[in-house]
Write an enzyme that holds these catalytic residues in place. Structure first.
Site, PDB file in Angstrom:
ATOM      1  N   ALA A 118      28.371  13.629  -0.883  1.00 24.17           N
ATOM      2  CA  ALA A 118      28.063  14.976  -1.354  1.00 24.17           C
ATOM      3  C   ALA A 118      29.109  15.533  -2.321  1.00 24.17           C
ATOM      4  CB  ALA A 118      27.936  15.903  -0.135  1.00 24.17           C
ATOM      5  N   ASN A 169      31.768  14.741   6.358  1.00 19.78           N
ATOM      6  CA  ASN A 169      31.972  13.299   6.145  1.00 19.78           C
ATOM      7  C   ASN A 169      32.752  13.029   4.867  1.00 19.78           C
ATOM      8  OD1 ASN A 169      30.533  11.327   8.058  1.00 19.78           O
ATOM      9  ND2 ASN A 169      29.108  13.037   7.873  1.00 19.78           N
ATOM     10  N   HIS A 180      31.746  22.171  -2.067  1.00 23.21           N
ATOM     11  CA  HIS A 180      32.996  21.448  -1.792  1.00 23.21           C
ATOM     12  C   HIS A 180      33.936  21.652  -2.973  1.00 23.21           C
ATOM     13  CE1 HIS A 180      31.259  19.385   1.633  1.00 23.21           C
ATOM     14  NE2 HIS A 180      30.267  18.959   0.887  1.00 23.21           N
TER      15      HIS A 180
HETATM   16  N1  LIG Z   1      28.872  10.763   3.318  1.00 23.50           N
HETATM   17  C1  LIG Z   1      28.374  11.954   3.035  1.00 23.50           C
HETATM   18  O1  LIG Z   1      28.729  12.599   2.039  1.00 23.50           O
HETATM   19  C2  LIG Z   1      27.334  12.539   3.952  1.00 23.50           C
HETATM   20  C3  LIG Z   1      26.624  13.669   3.545  1.00 23.50           C
HETATM   21  C4  LIG Z   1      25.642  14.145   4.379  1.00 23.50           C
HETATM   22  C5  LIG Z   1      25.403  13.553   5.609  1.00 23.50           C
HETATM   23  N2  LIG Z   1      26.141  12.499   5.982  1.00 23.50           N
HETATM   24  C6  LIG Z   1      25.935  11.869   7.300  1.00 23.50           C
HETATM   25  O2  LIG Z   1      24.880  10.923   7.200  1.00 23.50           O
HETATM   26  C7  LIG Z   1      24.189  10.837   8.458  1.00 23.50           C
HETATM   27  C8  LIG Z   1      22.702  11.050   8.240  1.00 23.50           C
HETATM   28  O3  LIG Z   1      22.478  12.342   7.701  1.00 23.50           O
HETATM   29  P1  LIG Z   1      21.035  13.017   7.775  1.00 23.50           P
HETATM   30  O4  LIG Z   1      21.133  14.309   7.074  1.00 23.50           O
HETATM   31  O5  LIG Z   1      19.985  12.043   7.398  1.00 23.50           O
HETATM   32  O6  LIG Z   1      20.946  13.295   9.356  1.00 23.50           O
HETATM   33  P2  LIG Z   1      19.640  13.644  10.206  1.00 23.50           P
HETATM   34  O7  LIG Z   1      20.129  14.356  11.408  1.00 23.50           O
HETATM   35  O8  LIG Z   1      18.599  14.282   9.355  1.00 23.50           O
HETATM   36  O9  LIG Z   1      19.092  12.199  10.625  1.00 23.50           O
HETATM   37  C9  LIG Z   1      19.812  11.326  11.451  1.00 23.50           C
HETATM   38  C10 LIG Z   1      18.805  10.454  12.199  1.00 23.50           C
HETATM   39  O10 LIG Z   1      19.544   9.452  12.907  1.00 23.50           O
HETATM   40  C11 LIG Z   1      19.080   9.391  14.258  1.00 23.50           C
HETATM   41  N3  LIG Z   1      20.219   8.981  15.095  1.00 23.50           N
HETATM   42  C12 LIG Z   1      21.333   9.691  15.398  1.00 23.50           C
HETATM   43  N4  LIG Z   1      22.152   8.977  16.183  1.00 23.50           N
HETATM   44  C13 LIG Z   1      21.548   7.773  16.377  1.00 23.50           C
HETATM   45  C14 LIG Z   1      21.886   6.606  17.109  1.00 23.50           C
HETATM   46  N5  LIG Z   1      23.027   6.534  17.825  1.00 23.50           N
HETATM   47  N6  LIG Z   1      21.022   5.563  17.087  1.00 23.50           N
HETATM   48  C15 LIG Z   1      19.877   5.619  16.390  1.00 23.50           C
HETATM   49  N7  LIG Z   1      19.482   6.725  15.679  1.00 23.50           N
HETATM   50  C16 LIG Z   1      20.311   7.772  15.685  1.00 23.50           C
HETATM   51  C17 LIG Z   1      18.586  10.792  14.578  1.00 23.50           C
HETATM   52  O11 LIG Z   1      17.619  10.773  15.620  1.00 23.50           O
HETATM   53  C18 LIG Z   1      17.988  11.229  13.234  1.00 23.50           C
HETATM   54  O12 LIG Z   1      16.627  10.879  13.122  1.00 23.50           O
HETATM   55  C19 LIG Z   1      24.843  11.891   9.370  1.00 23.50           C
HETATM   56  O13 LIG Z   1      25.819  11.305  10.197  1.00 23.50           O
HETATM   57  C20 LIG Z   1      25.500  12.837   8.386  1.00 23.50           C
HETATM   58  O14 LIG Z   1      26.609  13.515   8.938  1.00 23.50           O
HETATM   59  C21 LIG Z   1      27.086  11.960   5.182  1.00 23.50           C
END
Ligand SMILES: NC(=O)c1ccc[n+]([C@@H]2O[C@H](COP(=O)([O-])OP(=O)(O)OC[C@H]3O[C@@H](n4cnc5c(N)ncnc54)[C@H](O)[C@@H]3O)[C@@H](O)[C@H]2O)c1
Length: 273
Positions: A129, A194, A222
């Site tokens: 992001a 993250n 950010h």
């Molecule tokens: N790197 C970055 O800049 C950045 C930015 C945004 C989000 N993220 C991270 O990316 C990830 C995904 O984001 P999102 O917005 O799609 O989240 P989200 O909550 O919309 O989707 C996550 C999905 O993963 C599933 N899940 C969670 N834990 C699980 C596990 N242990 N086993 C199997 N499935 C599992 C949930 O049920 C959900 O369907 C999150 O951890 C978020 O914090 C990273």
């Protein structure tokens, strides 16, 4: 390339859509895995109706491994990274990690590095992001003196229990809810910052972090300040939240999509460090 997606939420659904629509060339979806398999079924129904019979919906890694992916895209949670990613890498399968905050935990980081070294697999981390990881990585060659991240999000993006734990029962105006080390911030706000971990891995130093909750804010913002002997950098990124998950910036999903295109399709000209 055969790809499996772990996590069928906001980011996972964009990845699935991009593979099934053919936007990512030479990619084939083999499996989806989530603790809520109905979420996977729904996105297959929406984005991959004609090929869904060939795509496994999994609750465990064995099912995913049976689909023989060459790359796994993790878009689930830090817990999922700790639990599954070392096992996936140990099989020689490359991974893209979105929940990069997990890598600020020294044990998890070492486990992942060892799995890669033993099996020859690789981990890819999208910029996510923010912007500017290329310059931060370049500057790390000469050392970074100071790196600060300020994150501003609407108060509804934060976990209520975490806010209460920090002493903020109600937030009615822009409020600094955290200031301190980045490794502590990623544990406290595991779904919000993250980007601290991506910055930290690129810079080779842990950023100082300030987090603000603002009930009026419509965007996820950010601000990054980097000081080194070579350059001083100030970056401000204002992101539209993802419609399915306001904690996540839409840019993070696009960043993952762009990384996948780079991994899957070797272009003759590559731009950026
Ligand atoms: N790197 C970055 O800049 C950045 C930015 C945004 C989000 N993220 C991270 O990316 C990830 C995904 O984001 P999102 O917005 O799609 O989240 P989200 O909550 O919309 O989707 C996550 C999905 O993963 C599933 N899940 C969670 N834990 C699980 C596990 N242990 N086993 C199997 N499935 C599992 C949930 O049920 C959900 O369907 C999150 O951890 C978020 O914090 C990273």
């Amino acid at each position: 390339m055969k790809i499996a997606v772990l996590g069928c939420g906001a980011i996972g659904s964009i990845i699935v859509e991009s593979i099934c629509s053919g936007e990512i060339r030479n990619a084939e979806l083999t499996a989806l895995m989530d603790i809520y398999p109905d979420k996977c079924e729904k996105i297959l129904e929406n984005y991959c109706p004609t090929v869904k019979a060939n795509i496994s919906i999994c609750r465990d890694l064995d099912c995913m491994f049976n689909s023989k992916p060459q790359l796994v895209v993790e878009a689930a949670s830090q817990k999922a990274v700790e639990e599954y990613i070392p096992k996936i890498l140990s099989r020689g399968i490359n991974t893209v990690i979105l929940s990069v905050g997990a890598l600020l935990d020294e044990n998890t980081l070492q486990e992942i590095k060892q799995a890669c070294m033993k099996s020859g697999s690789r981990v890819y981390i999208p910029t996510g992001a923010i912007a500017g990881l290329d310059a931060v990585k370049a500057l790390s060659n000469k050392g970074i003196k100071r790196i600060v991240l300020r994150t501003y999000k609407n108060v509804y993006s934060f976990d209520k229990n975490t806010l209460e734990k920090l002493g903020f029962k109600e937030v009615t105006a822009k409020t600094k809810i955290y200031e301190g080390r980045g490794d502590v911030a990623v544990k406290l706000f595991s779904a919000n910052v993250n980007v601290v971990a991506a910055l930290s891995l690129a810079a080779g130093v842990i950023p100082w972090v300030e987090v603000y909750a603002d009930p009026e804010l419509k965007r996820n913002i950010h601000e990054i300040e980097v000081e080194s002997n070579v350059s001083t950098i100030y970056i401000r990124v204002e992101n539209t939240p993802h419609p399915l998950n306001p904690k996540t910036s839409y840019l993070a999903a696009l960043s993952a999509l762009q990384l996948l295109k780079r991994i899957v399709v070797e272009e003759p000209i590559e731009v950026g460090t």
